[in-house]
Each structure stands twice: as C-alpha cells, then as structure tokens.
Design an enzyme around this catalytic site. Structure first.
Site, PDB file in Angstrom:
ATOM      1  N   GLY A 149     -14.255   5.945   5.723  1.00 47.53           N
ATOM      2  CA  GLY A 149     -13.018   7.064   5.859  1.00 47.53           C
ATOM      3  C   GLY A 149     -12.995   7.709   7.458  1.00 47.53           C
ATOM      4  O   GLY A 149     -13.864   7.286   8.042  1.00 47.53           O
ATOM      5  N   GLU A 200       0.815  -1.377  -0.029  1.00 51.92           N
ATOM      6  CA  GLU A 200       0.076   0.049   0.007  1.00 51.92           C
ATOM      7  C   GLU A 200       0.926   1.085   0.047  1.00 51.92           C
ATOM      8  O   GLU A 200       1.699   1.405   0.802  1.00 51.92           O
ATOM      9  CB  GLU A 200      -0.766   0.087   0.941  1.00 51.92           C
ATOM     10  N   TYR A 254     -11.722  -4.931  11.050  1.00 57.29           N
ATOM     11  CA  TYR A 254     -10.842  -4.423  12.471  1.00 57.29           C
ATOM     12  C   TYR A 254     -10.695  -5.509  13.481  1.00 57.29           C
ATOM     13  O   TYR A 254     -11.777  -5.796  14.246  1.00 57.29           O
ATOM     14  CB  TYR A 254     -11.923  -3.333  13.063  1.00 57.29           C
ATOM     15  N   LYS A 296     -21.431  -5.594   4.954  1.00 56.47           N
ATOM     16  CA  LYS A 296     -20.599  -4.850   3.685  1.00 56.47           C
ATOM     17  C   LYS A 296     -20.198  -5.913   2.813  1.00 56.47           C
ATOM     18  O   LYS A 296     -20.302  -5.829   1.510  1.00 56.47           O
ATOM     19  CB  LYS A 296     -19.401  -4.330   4.328  1.00 56.47           C
TER      20      LYS A 296
END
Length: 598
Positions: free
Chosen positions: A115, A22, A156, A176
């Site tokens: 976000g 990333e 998470y 999700k």
C-alpha cells in the site's frame, strides 16, 4: 474460481487475449450505486474474465465499503471478483475481518499489497501490530486460508519509487511469489519496450507466474501527466510528441491517447509474454471499451448472448452458499440486491433440492439485512430522477417513463427494463394512465426456444414457458370489483394486501407456491425458477411500503408537502395486488381486459 485457473481454461480453446477491469470504491453511497450499474453494464457489453476492487484503507466505514462492494459484485452481480488488501493502517484484526467477509461472499482472489503511505504522511510506516511488507501479508493469508484464496502481488516494470537498485526489485518480487503469490499485476506504464525487457528479466530471475500488465487509459492531458508523475512513470517521446500539441482538446486527447495505448498493448501481445490485459478503468466506461474495441477484443454479439445466457432468468450468484438456489419469488425481479440480502444468511442446505423452500423460515431475513436505506439513490439523486410528483397523474408519468426507457429506475425498481415488456407495453401504459400503477410484469409464453435473445434462459435446445403476471397498485375503491370478478375464477389467481397487512386472495391453497416460469430441457427435470407465493409476497409487501415511506423522507421540505401527501395516498388509498393468468396458452391479455373493465 481462481484467476489463473479461469484464464488457463479460456486459453485452452482460444488464442484471444483476455482482459479484466479494476474499479475503485467511491466515497458516497450514491457513487457506489452508480458503480454497481456501470460494472453490470460493462460486464454485459464486454465479458471481462474478472473485476478487481481496490481497498479503501483507513478503517471504519471506508473499509466496510470495500468489502460491501466485493460482496455485492460476487454475490449479487455474479462477477468473478478480486479484492485488494493492503498493509497501510491495517491491524491484523481488520485484515482478518476483510478476509472473512471476502471468504463468506465467495471471493477467491486477493491482490496483496503493502500500500501507499497515508495521505497525511510522506513516508510509509507499518501500523503497530500490522505487517511491514506485502510478502508478510501473503504469508499470513496462505497460513490462515490455505489454498482457498489465490493471491496476486504488484510488479513494478520501471522500479519501485522507494528502491533505486534494479535487482532488489526483482528480489522482492520473487520473495512475494515464493511466499505464495500466484500471479503479478503490474503498475501502469507507457513504455512497451521497457516492459518487455522487464518481463525477460523477471523470467531470467526464476519467476514463472503469469504477468498481467496494468493498462491506464488516457482520457485528458492533465490526468495523463498527473498519473505518470504520481507513479514516476516514464513517458515515451512519441506520446508527448502527439499529445502536447493537442493538450487543450480533451476529446482529441482521448482519441489520440487511446490509439497510442492500443499500439502499446498490441506490441505487448505480439511479444508473447502476456495474454491478458488489466485495465484501470478509474470507474469510467468509454475509454476502456474503446481500447478493447480497437484491439478487436470485445466479444461478438453471439458470444455475448451465449455468455450472458443463464440457467435461470437471473444471473447466477457466485457465492458458493447459493449454489443450490434454483427458485426466486418474482416480486424481487427488479430488486436483486435486497433479495440477496434477505437470503444472505441461508445455509447451503436451506435451498432443499434446489427449491426456494419455506420463506417463513427464520433464515429468510428481515429488512434490517437490506441496509438502512431501501431506495438505492441519495436524496439529491432521487429528486433529480423523480422530481416532486404532486398528482396521481405525475406518478403515472414516472412509471410510464420507466416503461419507455426514459428513466432507468424507480424507487421500487433498481434495474432498467428490458425488451421483455414490449408485447404488453401499450396495455401497461394505458393502465397507468387509468391510475392503476404497474410495479412488475411478465408476458405469457407458450414454448419459446431457450436461446431466444429476449425471453430465453437455461441450457440450449430447450423450451421456456411463462404465465402472464402483473403486479400493481390498485385504488381501494376498485378492489371489491376485482374480488367479485375473480372470486370463482380458477384460471386467474391473485393476492391483494394493504399497508396494514389486510390480505385478500382467491388462491385455493395460498401457502403453496405457484410456478410462473418453467423450462423443459433434454435430460433434465422440469425447472421452475420463478414463483408466486403468499409468505414471500407478504415479505415483499413489507419492503414495498417501506420504500414509499423512504421516498417521503426525500421530500421533506415545505415545497414538497403536496408530494408527501400524494405518497400518503398511495399508502392508504391503494392496495398492492398481483395477478397470475394460469392460462399460458391463451394469447389474450386477460389481466388487462379485467383491469380495464373495473
């Protein structure tokens, strides 16, 4: 290719754990340029399955830099790229613009996130007309683009800071996935046992998409604590016991921290729940590669050669609009960014039968497509790299430093030189010392195997060929001698053009392309991927001379007046020339012999 498809395809034939990197979007243009170089270098060294680009929320130029980085990574660098997309400060129109840009670049993977709160706010609130949750963004992308994009979401392992009920975290994650997410990338963590238990809980909750752990290297003690605190991450006692006593020794912290992260990763791999690691590089190179090396995940030299070998003498773009591209003008060999920008508007059928086609086509873009700045360095960086040359000998020294690896780039060369130049290096150095400035070159090759480490390209079991080629700046005073010598020479062809566009050539038909590299492979037609051609040379001339003009702009202060005058000399007292020696069988350096005699 979709990320899960790519990983499944790899793991069909290998049990080796795969990995990805990333990167975040730098704040400056120079930082972006440096990141391109680092991404390219890290790919060549380690072969990640994909790279991931974070989203720069806030609109305007910040968001545009994210989409530009994704487009360049996918279309120019040829890296499988996943783009972050967040709900923070993102009206639907801006989300549409980002998705359209990703789609047009060939990107097929999105990491959809709610976000973090904006920097000026302690609490996350949706923007008017925007989305509240990541699941809403997932639903929207699926509705608008179907299965084009594969969508990932965040997980998470230690719970989301805003949700204290453990089961709710699993519930939201499943929502999700049910909305259309196909993989999970987790937040950073250091507690391997907790992560493994979380994986068990995720599976028990009915979530069966791949789980990809986010791995954060430890580089310094302060950043280690700051990142853990920012994410409310539990630090195992073993970590603090080993790192606290050495916290003032950055080098030792990185060494010990790397070993701790390696042990953690090995435990994850051994658990059987994961077969892929996602490394948060923080745009650094050494720490992620140290982790991979100690885990034994870096490729062997043979794997690097096989993977980096290309069907063409350049890395193939992953933009589907370029799928038929098999030919490029050699003038952009060291300028891949501007070449791809010039041809970015070409439709799929503008590469007829895999040929370059007609470069006079209106689809062959002008300089405005390449951005407002052709020199891909800031003014400050330009001065650091090239100083303020005041004499022609200073220019010669700059070019020779590039040829010998002391400089990684020149104003007209974005990419470092490789060993292809070795066989003609001394001749190039001599020409520069004679104030004939070399721009681009390749040696003649008469049948080298296609798997050769330096010159090879294309499928295995083939042979590749090259005509000797040299592009250079020649003093105008020497041009009559060059023209006279080559006037009736059928084996050496040239183009010469000055800043005003006055063209000289001995090509029998200057409008036709002259192939300067080609390959012969079993069961295939002859492949001719690199050419010299008149109209594209004139387009390159336009770009080259504007680069010199831009270089002048970096030297505006009074102390650099001599440098500005020197560059005016290059503009007005030199001509841009290329010569092709069509006798690829000869082992003599006839181009050097010719220029040395002028």
């Amino acid at each position: 290719m979709h990320i899960t498809e790519k990983l499944d395809k790899y793991h069909e034939t290998s049990n080796k754990t795969t990995f990805s990197f990333e990167y975040f979007v730098p704040k400056t243009t120079q930082g972006v340029q440096n990141l391109y170089d680092r991404m390219d270098r890290m790919f060549e060294a380690s072969l990640p399955q994909f790279v991931d680009i974070t989203w720069n929320a806030g609109g305007g130029r910040l968001s545009q830099m994210s989409t530009e980085l994704v487009a360049t990574s996918q279309s120019v660098l040829g890296l499988e790229t996943c783009m972050h997309l967040t709900c923070t400060n993102m009206p639907v129109q801006q989300i549409d613009d980002a998705l359209e840009s990703a789609y047009n670049s060939g990107c097929q993977n999105i990491l959809a996130l709610r976000g973090d709160p904006p920097h000026d706010s302690q609490q996350w609130t949706p923007i008017e007309g925007g989305f509240h949750y990541a699941k809403d963004l997932v639903t929207y992308i699926k509705k608008k683009y179907g299965n084009h994009f594969q969508i990932g979401v965040a997980g998470y392992p230690e719970g989301h800071p805003e949700e204290t009920v453990f089961e709710n975290n699993l519930k939201y994650l499943k929502e999700k996935v049910d909305a259309g997410a196909s993989f999970i990338i987790t937040q950073m963590f250091y507690d391997a046992d907790n992560f493994i238990q979380w994986c068990k809980d995720v599976r028990a909750f009915g979530i069966d998409v791949p789980i990809i752990p986010g791995i954060m290297p430890i580089t310094t003690y302060d950043t280690f604590l700051r990142r853990a605190s920012w994410g409310a991450i539990n630090i195992p006692r073993e970590f603090t016991a080993q790192l606290d006593p050495i916290k003032d020794d950055d080098e030792l912290v990185r060494e010990v921290g790397t070993q701790l992260v390696v042990q953690m990763c090995q435990k994850l791999i051994d658990s059987g729940y994961i077969n892929h690691l996602h490394l948060y590089t923080m745009n650094l190179e050494k720490a992620p590669l140290m982790i991979l090396e100690r885990l034994g995940l870096l490729p062997t030299e043979g794997e690097v050669i096989n993977q980096n070998s290309s069907n063409f003498p350049w890395r193939k773009s992953l933009n589907p609009n370029r799928k038929n591209e098999e030919v490029r003008p050699i003038f952009w060999k060291r300028r891949p960014y501007s070449y791809v920008a010039r041809t970015s508007q070409w439709a799929v059928d503008e590469f007829p039968n895999g040929r370059f086609g007609d470069s006079s086509s209106p689809a062959f873009g002008g300089l405005d497509l390449c951005g407002s700045q052709l020199i891909r360095q800031s003014n400050k960086k330009s001065l650091e790299l090239w100083a303020t040359p005041k004499t022609l000998n200073d220019i010669a020294l700059l070019v020779n430093n590039y040829l010998t690896g002391k400089l990684v780039c020149l104003p007209w060369c974005d990419t470092p030189l490789n060993h292809e130049v070795d066989t003609m290096l001394q001749h190039l150095l001599n020409l520069n010392n004679k104030l004939i400035f070399t721009i681009n070159s390749q040696p003649q090759i008469n049948g080298i195997r296609s798997n050769d480490k330096i010159h090879g390209w294309g499928p295995k079991d083939g042979y590749v060929y090259q005509k000797q080629y040299l592009e250079f700046l020649l003093p105008k005073s020497k041009l009559p001698g060059l023209e006279s010598t080559l006037a009736n020479n059928e084996m050496m062809t040239y183009f010469a053009v000055d800043v005003d566009g006055n063209l000289n050539s001995n090509h029998p038909d200057g409008s036709r392309a002259n192939a300067v590299t080609w390959g012969i492979f079993p069961g295939r037609e002859v492949v001719q991927p690199t050419i010299v051609e008149k109209v594209s040379f004139l387009a390159w001339k336009e770009e080259f001379y504007r680069i010199i003009e831009e270089w002048k702009l970096t030297l505006k202060d009074n102390e650099a007046n001599k440098s500005v005058n020197l560059l005016d000399t290059l503009l007005h007292d030199y001509v841009l020339v290329n010569i092709v020696d069509n006798d690829f069988i000869s082992k003599d350096d006839k181009i050097y012999e010719l220029l040395n005699s002028l």
